[in-house]
Design a protein around this motif. Structure first.
Motif, short mmCIF file in Angstrom:
data_model
loop_
_atom_site.label_atom_id
_atom_site.label_comp_id
_atom_site.label_asym_id
_atom_site.label_seq_id
_atom_site.Cartn_x
_atom_site.Cartn_y
_atom_site.Cartn_z
N MET A 127 0.81 -1.19 0.00
CA MET A 127 0.00 0.00 0.00
C MET A 127 0.86 1.26 0.00
O MET A 127 0.56 2.22 -0.71
CB MET A 127 -0.94 0.00 1.22
CG MET A 127 -2.06 -1.04 1.13
SD MET A 127 -3.09 -1.06 2.62
CE MET A 127 -3.75 0.59 2.58
N VAL A 128 1.93 1.22 0.75
CA VAL A 128 2.82 2.39 0.79
C VAL A 128 3.46 2.60 -0.58
O VAL A 128 3.50 3.72 -1.11
CB VAL A 128 3.88 2.21 1.89
CG1 VAL A 128 4.96 3.30 1.80
CG2 VAL A 128 3.23 2.24 3.27
N GLU A 129 3.96 1.50 -1.16
CA GLU A 129 4.59 1.63 -2.47
C GLU A 129 3.59 2.08 -3.54
O GLU A 129 3.92 2.91 -4.39
CB GLU A 129 5.20 0.27 -2.87
CG GLU A 129 6.39 -0.13 -1.99
CD GLU A 129 6.89 -1.50 -2.35
OE1 GLU A 129 6.26 -2.15 -3.24
OE2 GLU A 129 7.90 -1.96 -1.77
N ALA A 167 3.20 9.93 -7.72
CA ALA A 167 4.17 10.36 -8.73
C ALA A 167 3.55 10.40 -10.11
O ALA A 167 3.78 11.33 -10.91
CB ALA A 167 5.38 9.43 -8.72
N SER A 168 2.72 9.40 -10.43
CA SER A 168 2.06 9.37 -11.74
C SER A 168 1.09 10.51 -11.90
O SER A 168 1.00 11.13 -12.97
CB SER A 168 1.32 8.03 -11.91
OG SER A 168 2.20 6.95 -11.81
N ILE A 169 0.38 10.82 -10.81
CA ILE A 169 -0.58 11.92 -10.88
C ILE A 169 0.15 13.25 -11.11
O ILE A 169 -0.28 14.09 -11.92
CB ILE A 169 -1.42 11.97 -9.60
CG1 ILE A 169 -2.36 10.75 -9.55
CG2 ILE A 169 -2.24 13.25 -9.52
CD1 ILE A 169 -3.12 10.62 -8.23
N LYS A 170 1.28 13.41 -10.41
CA LYS A 170 2.01 14.66 -10.60
C LYS A 170 2.53 14.79 -12.03
O LYS A 170 2.41 15.83 -12.67
CB LYS A 170 3.20 14.71 -9.62
CG LYS A 170 2.78 14.89 -8.17
CD LYS A 170 4.00 14.89 -7.25
CE LYS A 170 3.57 15.07 -5.80
NZ LYS A 170 4.74 15.03 -4.87
#
Length: 614
Positions: free
Chosen positions: A225-227, A234-237
């Motif tokens: 879940m953390v990963e 990161a993908s959203i950014k």
């Protein structure tokens, strides 16, 4: 001449020549005993010749000759004699006339009596024949009544025997089902007991394994879940920065915005236009060029069939109208009815009227499919054959398939006889337990057949017409029953197929088949008596069996023994089929009862949860 005159005198004139009794007696004198005066002359004296009389006669003749009237007297005597002879001849002729009249009367009376005798004899013969006819009719009626009583008795015995067998089979099946149910329950109890025992023995180990797995799963889940959260952020950014840059660039140029909107609209319009036009074109080609998948057999010629099978297509083009009953043998009443239907259908096509729908029902193998094809050929129409079992297997695609069949049917230029065999396969009553897809298929069929049309004629065939939906039966204009053939029809069928499969191949001489000399007509009559209750298809199979048996024999000769032996085998095979059918129906009934009982038992018992076994 004097003596002739004397002979021609009347009898009383000759009295002068007869001596008197006294003279005769005087001449005789007396007797020695003196008794002559009392007893008269003796017999000898009475017949004694008297010459004196002749002397007197001769003297009288001489005197007459000397007389001047001798010639006149002779002529007079001749005339008297002629007159007497004429009178005698006249009397003789009168007597002959009377005799002839009497003979004619006798013949007339004889003819009259003979005529009366013949009339009486004819009356007696007629009464005798009527009496004999009455006796024969009474004897025949008595035989029929006795035969009917025997048939009823045999039928009752058979029914009792069948009932006993069915009861025994039902009891056996119920016992088997009960034993199987007990065995399954015992097996299930044993399995559940073993599982429960194993779980009780491994309870500690199982709990420890569960705890270890739960800890491992918890740690693995937290790490993942953390990963995943870091990767998603990161993908959203990255995506947001790229989209923001692109939107800024796109909004800074209005010409690109207009071009993009116009292209999107044109692409959407082109997609839907191409989709609609291709769909219409495909349906048009499918309706006119391709045969629907539900149609098993048809006389229509499509482009694809003409390319794939050119010879068969040419034969279909050269097809000529045929008699509707050619090769079909039915009951005389049924023949008259189907001939009327064929004539009405042909006239309807000629006058471009509305076709009528027909329902053919009866046992299998009685000629329903063959009549539908002959009806189309007789009327100059196309025919198409489909079965109800194919529609039941299509599921959700059944509605579209039915619409394709009717779209294809209305494009026939000659008119189409749409024959639906085994119609009870999908046109069953809708209140029964049928699937929703089959219910929708029935609705589509009813929608396409709701009104009369001049494009196609629907012919339904069913062995069990009582299971058809009421709306389907309401669309039928005329039901026709095809019963099993009687003795007369069976004899005609046996002769027809005997000639087709035995005599004609033997006459051609091209095959290894010969026919022995025996009375074919009597043999066919025997086979017709033996095959009571058999259908036309079964009789056809019997004729094919004759041919196959003859080919398999060493001499290749068809004999009366082969004919009767294979007929007996066919009768025995039919009895087995009847018993199989009754056994199948009994098994089906028992299975349905067991299913219902199991359903009731499962509904009353609480549901069981599956358990894991380590």
């Amino acid at each position: 001449m004097s003596w002739l005159f004397g002979m021609n005198q009347r009898p009383q004139d000759f009295s002068q020549f007869v001596p008197p009794a006294s003279a005769a007696g005087g001449g005789g004198g007396g007797s020695d005993d003196g008794e002559g005066s009392n007893k008269g002359p003796s017999s000898m004296e009475a017949y004694r010749f008297d010459s004196a009389a002749l002397e007197r006669a001769a003297k009288a003749a001489k005197d007459l000759e000397k007389s001047a009237f001798a010639k006149e007297a002779l002529e007079l005597s001749k005339m008297q004699e002629d007159t007497k002879q004429k009178e005698i001849l006249a009397r003789a002729k009168e007597m002959e006339v009377q005799i002839e009249a009497a003979k004619a009367d006798g013949k007339r009376i004889e003819q009259e009596e003979r005529r009366k005798t013949l009339q009486e004899q004819s009356k007696l013969d007629q009464q005798k024949s009527q009496y004999q006819d009455q006796l024969a009719r009474k004897r025949y009626e008595d035989q029929l009544a006795q035969q009917q009583r025997m048939n009823e008795e045999n039928l009752r015995r058979q029914e009792e025997s069948v009932a006993k067998q069915e009861a025994l089979r039902k009891a056996t099946i119920e016992h088997e089902l009960e034993q199987r149910h007990k065995y399954d329950m015992k097996k299930l109890d044993a399995e559940m007991g073993a599982r429960a025992k194993m779980e009780r023995e491994n309870q500690d180990l199982t709990l420890e394994q569960i705890r270890v797995r739960a800890a491992e799963d918890r740690e693995t889940t937290l790490k993942s879940m953390v990963e995943r959260r870091e990767t998603i952020l990161a993908s959203i950014k990255t995506a947001g920065s790229a989209i923001g840059t692109g939107i800024d660039t796109f909004l800074s140029e209005p010409a690109k915005i207009q071009a993009a909107v116009a292209g999107l609209v044109a692409l959407t319009a082109g997609y839907y236009a191409a989709k609609g036009s291709l769909g219409i074109l495909f349906r048009f080609m499918e309706a006119r060029l391709a045969k629907p998948s539900l149609v098993r057999e048809t006389s229509r010629i499509s482009l694809f069939d003409a390319v794939r099978h050119p010879v068969q297509s040419a034969k279909k083009l050269n097809r000529k109208p045929e008699d509707v009953l050619e090769g079909i043998i039915l009951n005389p009443n049924v023949e008259e009815r189907v001939r009327d239907i064929a004539i009405a259908t042909k006239n309807t096509k000629f006058n471009k009227g509305m076709y009528r729908n027909i329902l053919l029902h009866g046992p299998p193998g009685t000629g329903k499919t063959l009549f539908a094809k002959k009806l189309a050929m007789h009327s100059g129409m196309d025919y198409a054959v489909m079965t109800g079992g194919d529609i039941a297997l299509l599921g959700k695609e059944s509605v579209g398939a039915i619409h394709k069949v009717f779209d294809w049917a209305v494009t026939s230029r000659k008119g189409l006889v749409l024959f639906i065999d085994e119609a009870e396969g999908f046109l069953r009553k809708r209140h029964e337990n049928i699937s929703e897809e089959l219910r929708m298929a029935i609705s589509a069929f009813l929608y396409r057949t709701g009104t009369q049309t001049d494009k196609f004629m629907m012919v339904l065939a069913s062995n069990t017409p009582e299971v058809l939906d009421f709306a389907v039966v309401d669309r039928v204009h005329e039901p026709v029953e095809f019963p099993l053939p009687t003795k007369l029809e069976r004899e005609r069928l046996v002769r027809q197929y005997f000639e087709k499969y035995i005599l004609l191949p033997a006459a051609e001489g091209k095959r290894r088949l010969k026919v022995a000399e025996f009375d074919y007509i009597k043999a066919c009559t025997k086979v017709a008596d033996m095959t009571e209750g058999m259908s036309g298809r079964e009789i056809t199979n019997l004729a094919l069996d004759w041919q196959m048996t003859t080919y398999a024999s060493r001499e290749g000769t068809f004999t009366e023994a082969i004919m009767l032996k294979r007929a007996e085998a066919a009768v025995e095979h039919r009895k087995h089929k009847v018993s199989w059918r009754s056994s199948h129906e009994l098994m089906k009934t028992a299975f349905s009862a067991s299913v219902v009982a199991a359903a009731k038992g499962s509904s009353s018992a609480p549901p069981m949860k599956p358990e894991r076994v380590s």
